[in-house]
Design an enzyme around this catalytic site. Sequence first.
Site, short mmCIF file in Angstrom:
data_model
loop_
_atom_site.label_atom_id
_atom_site.label_comp_id
_atom_site.label_asym_id
_atom_site.label_seq_id
_atom_site.Cartn_x
_atom_site.Cartn_y
_atom_site.Cartn_z
N ASN A 17 -6.80 -2.28 13.44
CA ASN A 17 -9.36 -2.01 13.27
C ASN A 17 -9.58 -3.94 12.84
O ASN A 17 -9.93 -4.25 11.84
CB ASN A 17 -9.77 -1.66 12.53
CG ASN A 17 -8.95 -0.88 11.63
OD1 ASN A 17 -8.90 -1.74 11.02
ND2 ASN A 17 -9.65 -0.18 10.78
N GLU A 59 -9.38 -2.25 4.91
CA GLU A 59 -10.57 -1.71 5.68
C GLU A 59 -11.66 -2.04 6.26
O GLU A 59 -12.40 -2.78 5.23
CB GLU A 59 -11.06 -0.18 6.02
CG GLU A 59 -9.41 1.47 6.25
CD GLU A 59 -9.07 1.54 6.94
OE1 GLU A 59 -8.87 0.39 7.99
OE2 GLU A 59 -8.38 2.25 7.56
N ASP A 105 1.20 -0.82 -0.20
CA ASP A 105 0.30 0.17 -0.34
C ASP A 105 0.74 1.16 -0.23
O ASP A 105 1.89 0.71 0.55
CB ASP A 105 -1.03 0.05 1.64
CG ASP A 105 -0.47 -0.76 2.08
OD1 ASP A 105 1.07 -0.53 2.47
OD2 ASP A 105 -1.13 -0.83 2.96
N HIS A 130 -7.89 -4.68 10.16
CA HIS A 130 -7.53 -4.57 8.60
C HIS A 130 -5.47 -5.08 8.04
O HIS A 130 -5.29 -5.45 9.21
CB HIS A 130 -7.00 -3.23 8.48
CG HIS A 130 -6.12 -2.34 8.29
ND1 HIS A 130 -5.84 -0.99 8.92
CD2 HIS A 130 -4.55 -2.18 9.00
CE1 HIS A 130 -4.80 -0.64 9.44
NE2 HIS A 130 -4.43 -1.29 9.00
#
Length: 249
Positions: free
Chosen positions: A143, A150, A74, A145
């Site tokens: 979270n 996400e 990313d 990810h």
Amino acid sequence: MDRGRGFMRIIKAEDYDHMSKIAADFIGAEIMLKPDAVLGLATGSTPVGTYKYLSEMVKAGEISFKEVRTFNLDEYEGLTASDPCSYAFYMKEKLFEHIDILPENTHIPSGTASDGEKECAGYDAMIDECGGIDLQLLGLGHNGHIGFNEPGNSFITKTHRVELTESTLSANRHFFHKEEDIPGAAYTLGMGGIFCSKRILLLVFGKEKAEILYEAFHGPVTPLVPSSLLQLHRDVVLVADKAALALFD
Ligand code: GLP
């Protein structure tokens, strides 16, 4: 070594440094067996130690990246490779400038492409042309990810642009000088790209990730916890320290 669910193997490390050494040895073995391996690489705090050990292995002549090709997961939107907060800069500083990899064999999604959609499609095509990723290194977001995939209502399979969640922005805050410097969006390899990797090496450390790690592997497979999809992958190796594995048996 414990057996996890499905095909997942769990290697319990003593601490961060031990986790990093195990991971570097694992990646090193992949390169020894397949000198032109295609590696999927991650950023964040988690793989820093792994990259340090890999750099030492190259310096010691134990492995060579001369034929290795890499694809990073990313990049932040709007950051150029020369921006110290970009993942391109991180990779150069933490790994690439310490090893013998050819710059043209390293790939990171562009955060500044004029046509983001074209850039994403081109990134997936390049990975396909290389025959897919042999070994994908992953960290775990707070979270759940992976990459910058996400939590949401569906798994997005292809490389795409993503608006970052509050949880991710606050977790990554320490990499930036000022709050307003954190880009609100990023480009990430999709869940399909990650899932199609032949082998996945997931690294997790610290008690802050114990709950989300447990949920990812013992909860339902759901896009609300993107990493839960790894439960369905045939070859996942999880290397985590004791603190992160606190809720596992
Ligand atoms: C970041 C990155 C991920 C990384 C994860 C965990 O947002 N996009 O690739 O694996 O979150 O980061 P860290 O290792 O700093 O906890």
